[in-house]
Design a protein around this motif. Structure first.
Motif, PDB file in Angstrom:
ATOM      1  N   LEU A  80      -9.379  -7.433  -4.716  1.00  0.00           N
ATOM      2  CA  LEU A  80      -9.116  -6.268  -3.124  1.00  0.00           C
ATOM      3  C   LEU A  80      -7.763  -6.338  -3.059  1.00  0.00           C
ATOM      4  N   LEU A  81      -7.270  -5.239  -3.186  1.00  0.00           N
ATOM      5  CA  LEU A  81      -5.710  -5.404  -3.088  1.00  0.00           C
ATOM      6  C   LEU A  81      -5.682  -4.692  -1.754  1.00  0.00           C
ATOM      7  N   TYR A  82      -5.194  -5.505  -0.797  1.00  0.00           N
ATOM      8  CA  TYR A  82      -5.461  -4.752   0.579  1.00  0.00           C
ATOM      9  C   TYR A  82      -4.024  -4.515   1.126  1.00  0.00           C
ATOM     10  N   PHE A  83      -3.907  -3.809   2.018  1.00  0.00           N
ATOM     11  CA  PHE A  83      -3.161  -3.109   2.911  1.00  0.00           C
ATOM     12  C   PHE A  83      -3.183  -3.264   4.537  1.00  0.00           C
ATOM     13  N   HIS A  84      -2.263  -4.432   4.991  1.00  0.00           N
ATOM     14  CA  HIS A  84      -2.841  -4.443   6.741  1.00  0.00           C
ATOM     15  C   HIS A  84      -2.119  -3.137   7.568  1.00  0.00           C
ATOM     16  N   GLY A  85      -2.694  -3.395   8.666  1.00  0.00           N
ATOM     17  CA  GLY A  85      -3.240  -2.326   9.586  1.00  0.00           C
ATOM     18  C   GLY A  85      -2.105  -2.429  10.346  1.00  0.00           C
ATOM     19  N   GLY A  86      -1.957  -1.873  11.312  1.00  0.00           N
ATOM     20  CA  GLY A  86      -0.067  -2.212  12.321  1.00  0.00           C
ATOM     21  C   GLY A  86       0.261  -1.362  12.275  1.00  0.00           C
ATOM     22  N   GLY A  87      -0.209   0.088  11.702  1.00  0.00           N
ATOM     23  CA  GLY A  87       0.611   1.994  12.394  1.00  0.00           C
ATOM     24  C   GLY A  87       2.299   2.038  11.259  1.00  0.00           C
ATOM     25  N   SER A 113      -3.060  -9.985  -0.698  1.00  0.00           N
ATOM     26  CA  SER A 113      -2.703  -8.751   0.834  1.00  0.00           C
ATOM     27  C   SER A 113      -1.248  -8.881   0.864  1.00  0.00           C
ATOM     28  N   VAL A 114      -0.683  -7.648   0.335  1.00  0.00           N
ATOM     29  CA  VAL A 114       0.675  -7.116   0.255  1.00  0.00           C
ATOM     30  C   VAL A 114       1.498  -6.968   1.988  1.00  0.00           C
ATOM     31  N   ASP A 115       2.859  -7.407   1.766  1.00  0.00           N
ATOM     32  CA  ASP A 115       3.851  -7.109   2.964  1.00  0.00           C
ATOM     33  C   ASP A 115       4.493  -6.058   2.502  1.00  0.00           C
ATOM     34  N   TYR A 116       4.624  -4.857   3.460  1.00  0.00           N
ATOM     35  CA  TYR A 116       4.906  -4.134   2.444  1.00  0.00           C
ATOM     36  C   TYR A 116       6.375  -3.623   4.257  1.00  0.00           C
ATOM     37  N   ARG A 117       6.927  -2.904   3.344  1.00  0.00           N
ATOM     38  CA  ARG A 117       8.730  -1.812   4.706  1.00  0.00           C
ATOM     39  C   ARG A 117       7.676  -1.668   6.081  1.00  0.00           C
ATOM     40  N   LEU A 118       8.297  -1.722   6.540  1.00  0.00           N
ATOM     41  CA  LEU A 118       7.770  -1.280   7.972  1.00  0.00           C
ATOM     42  C   LEU A 118       8.969   0.387   8.467  1.00  0.00           C
ATOM     43  N   ALA A 119       7.594   0.688   9.737  1.00  0.00           N
ATOM     44  CA  ALA A 119       9.194   1.239  10.128  1.00  0.00           C
ATOM     45  C   ALA A 119       8.637   0.512  11.334  1.00  0.00           C
ATOM     46  N   SER A 158      -6.760   0.750   8.469  1.00  0.00           N
ATOM     47  CA  SER A 158      -5.296   1.998   9.845  1.00  0.00           C
ATOM     48  C   SER A 158      -4.548   2.177   8.880  1.00  0.00           C
ATOM     49  N   ALA A 159      -3.621   1.947   9.182  1.00  0.00           N
ATOM     50  CA  ALA A 159      -2.340   2.482   8.438  1.00  0.00           C
ATOM     51  C   ALA A 159      -2.446   1.822   7.019  1.00  0.00           C
ATOM     52  N   GLY A 160      -3.580   1.128   6.481  1.00  0.00           N
ATOM     53  CA  GLY A 160      -3.575   0.007   5.895  1.00  0.00           C
ATOM     54  C   GLY A 160      -4.151   0.457   4.515  1.00  0.00           C
ATOM     55  N   ALA A 161      -5.718   1.994   5.498  1.00  0.00           N
ATOM     56  CA  ALA A 161      -6.464   2.127   4.879  1.00  0.00           C
ATOM     57  C   ALA A 161      -5.817   3.079   4.523  1.00  0.00           C
ATOM     58  N   ASN A 162      -5.266   3.770   5.108  1.00  0.00           N
ATOM     59  CA  ASN A 162      -4.105   5.369   4.883  1.00  0.00           C
ATOM     60  C   ASN A 162      -3.481   4.989   3.313  1.00  0.00           C
ATOM     61  N   SER A 208      -4.719   3.337  22.405  1.00  0.00           N
ATOM     62  CA  SER A 208      -4.752   4.775  22.360  1.00  0.00           C
ATOM     63  C   SER A 208      -4.499   5.809  22.172  1.00  0.00           C
ATOM     64  N   ALA A 209      -4.724   7.171  22.011  1.00  0.00           N
ATOM     65  CA  ALA A 209      -3.798   8.306  21.650  1.00  0.00           C
ATOM     66  C   ALA A 209      -2.768   7.473  21.479  1.00  0.00           C
ATOM     67  N   ALA A 210      -2.253   7.372  23.029  1.00  0.00           N
ATOM     68  CA  ALA A 210      -0.213   7.040  22.796  1.00  0.00           C
ATOM     69  C   ALA A 210       0.431   6.388  22.021  1.00  0.00           C
ATOM     70  N   THR A 211      -0.754   4.843  21.847  1.00  0.00           N
ATOM     71  CA  THR A 211      -0.141   3.533  20.768  1.00  0.00           C
ATOM     72  C   THR A 211      -0.128   4.666  19.066  1.00  0.00           C
ATOM     73  N   ILE A 212      -1.153   5.420  18.987  1.00  0.00           N
ATOM     74  CA  ILE A 212      -1.254   6.058  17.490  1.00  0.00           C
ATOM     75  C   ILE A 212       0.433   6.750  17.221  1.00  0.00           C
ATOM     76  N   ARG A 213       0.603   8.287  18.342  1.00  0.00           N
ATOM     77  CA  ARG A 213       1.026   8.612  18.177  1.00  0.00           C
ATOM     78  C   ARG A 213       2.702   8.010  18.217  1.00  0.00           C
ATOM     79  N   TRP A 214       2.328   6.759  19.536  1.00  0.00           N
ATOM     80  CA  TRP A 214       3.867   5.916  18.654  1.00  0.00           C
ATOM     81  C   TRP A 214       3.855   5.790  17.715  1.00  0.00           C
ATOM     82  N   PHE A 215       2.919   5.011  16.212  1.00  0.00           N
ATOM     83  CA  PHE A 215       3.539   4.763  15.661  1.00  0.00           C
ATOM     84  C   PHE A 215       3.593   5.453  14.131  1.00  0.00           C
ATOM     85  N   VAL A 216       2.775   7.248  14.661  1.00  0.00           N
ATOM     86  CA  VAL A 216       3.190   8.049  14.123  1.00  0.00           C
ATOM     87  C   VAL A 216       4.326   8.339  13.840  1.00  0.00           C
ATOM     88  N   ASP A 217       4.803   8.556  15.328  1.00  0.00           N
ATOM     89  CA  ASP A 217       6.272   8.777  15.508  1.00  0.00           C
ATOM     90  C   ASP A 217       7.404   7.846  14.871  1.00  0.00           C
TER      91      ASP A 217
END
Length: 323
Positions: A80-87, A113-119, A158-162, A208-217
């Motif tokens: 299983l190649l797994y990508f962590h969440g955290g927006g 488990s994959v560590d990828y570059r973060l925004a 979350s973002a990893g599932a994306n 919350s919705a505000a948290t997800i919006r911040w991640f997306v930004d």
């Protein structure tokens, strides 16, 4: 009024009493440090596994892998190649090691488990590019890693599932190695954030919705990018031909509705789907197993369904080889 699991309620109340600030009220680096510290406190002790190994070089700049083998065997294990969440902004293989160990044990497999570059330092498409390189590396080095290259699944939260959904689509279309399964925990699949319950589902929750919006930004500072299916895989013209999927959604989650819609569309377009919706759980609860006791049972079930798909895949390949 939405039902709230008692463990979730107790955790939220404790956080409010302690004056915990929302993630979106900090700069990304401070949020990362707070997130990792909280995960250490909120997770149960790491479950013993057969082995853990880190690969930090030779994949792509900024990409590393944590190899977790749940079974002590000389035989190649399904992977299983797994990508962590955290927006796309927080998290690491360290913050999600508990989830990965639990899945490695439940599915009797190797979890990578994959560590990828973060925004925001590395916005889209950096995470997608890194996910592609990680998958190609794992397939190419399957012999060295002692894994079965014909039994590679994609997963994340979350973002990893994306990222896992994007890789599954790329694999179906022949751009990367094809996977045999998708393990998607509360996936974010539409960064336009247009679901009717997006703003209301998680009122009073820590994410919350505000948290997800911040991640997306952070991940897509250019809003036009959110119309790209590699950002919002629900915008793909077709989901037919994708591998079977396990899709977990939560009622107290801004992403709950879009995840359920995605699971329904997968099924409508011919994909075998195990859809598990828990109305009284909140986004991210699988990483809070020390406080939210339901997490261990859900991970055990997800691991079992993953192992079942591998069993069916193995049987199918054996039949094909004898014909």
């Amino acid at each position: 009024m939405r039902p709230v699991n008692p463990d979730v309620r107790a955790m939220v109340d404790a956080a409010l009493k302690a004056g915990v600030r929302p993630l979106q009220d900090s700069d990304p680096q401070t949020a990362r440090e707070n997130y990792l510290a909280a995960r250490r406190l909120d997770q149960p002790p790491l479950a013993p596994v057969a082995s853990v190994m880190d690969i930090n070089d030779g994949i792509a700049p900024g990409v590393s892998l944590k190899i977790i083998r749940g079974v002590d065997t000389a035989e190649p294990l399904p992977c299983l190649l797994y990508f962590h969440g955290g927006g796309w902004t927080l998290g690491s293989s360290q913050s999600h090691e508990g989830i990965c160990r639990s899945l490695a044990l439940a599915a009797r497999c190797c979890v990578i488990s994959v560590d990828y570059r973060l925004a925001p330092e590395n916005p889209f498409p950096a995470a997608v590019d890194d996910a592609i390189q990680a998958l190609r590396y794992v397939v190419y080095h399957a012999g060295d890693l002692n894994i079965d290259r014909t039994s590679i699944a994609l997963g994340g939260d979350s973002a990893g599932a994306n990222l896992a959904t994007v890789l599954a689509l790329l694999g179906r279309d022949g751009h990367v190695p094809e996977a045999v399964y998708q393990l998607l925990f509360y996936p974010q699949v539409d960064l336009r954030m247009t679901a009717s319950t997006f703003d209301t589902a998680a009122e009073g929750m820590l994410v919350s919705a505000a948290t997800i919006r911040w991640f997306v930004d952070q991940y897509t500072p250019n809003p036009a990018a959110r119309d790209d299916w590699r950002v919002s895989p629900s915008l793909a013209l077709s989901l037919s031909g994708l591998p079977p999927a396990f899709v977990l959604t939560c009622g107290l989650d801004p992403l709950g509705e879009e995840g359920r819609q995605y699971a329904a569309r997968l099924e409508e377009e011919g994909c075998a789907v195990t859809a598990l919706h828990i109305s009284d759980q909140a986004h991210g609860f699988l990483n809070l197993g020390g406080a939210i006791k339901a997490a261990s049972g859900v991970l055990a079930y997800a691991g079992f369904m993953l192992s079942e798909e591998w069993r069916h895949t193995k049987n199918r390949l054996m039949q094909e080889n004898t014909q």
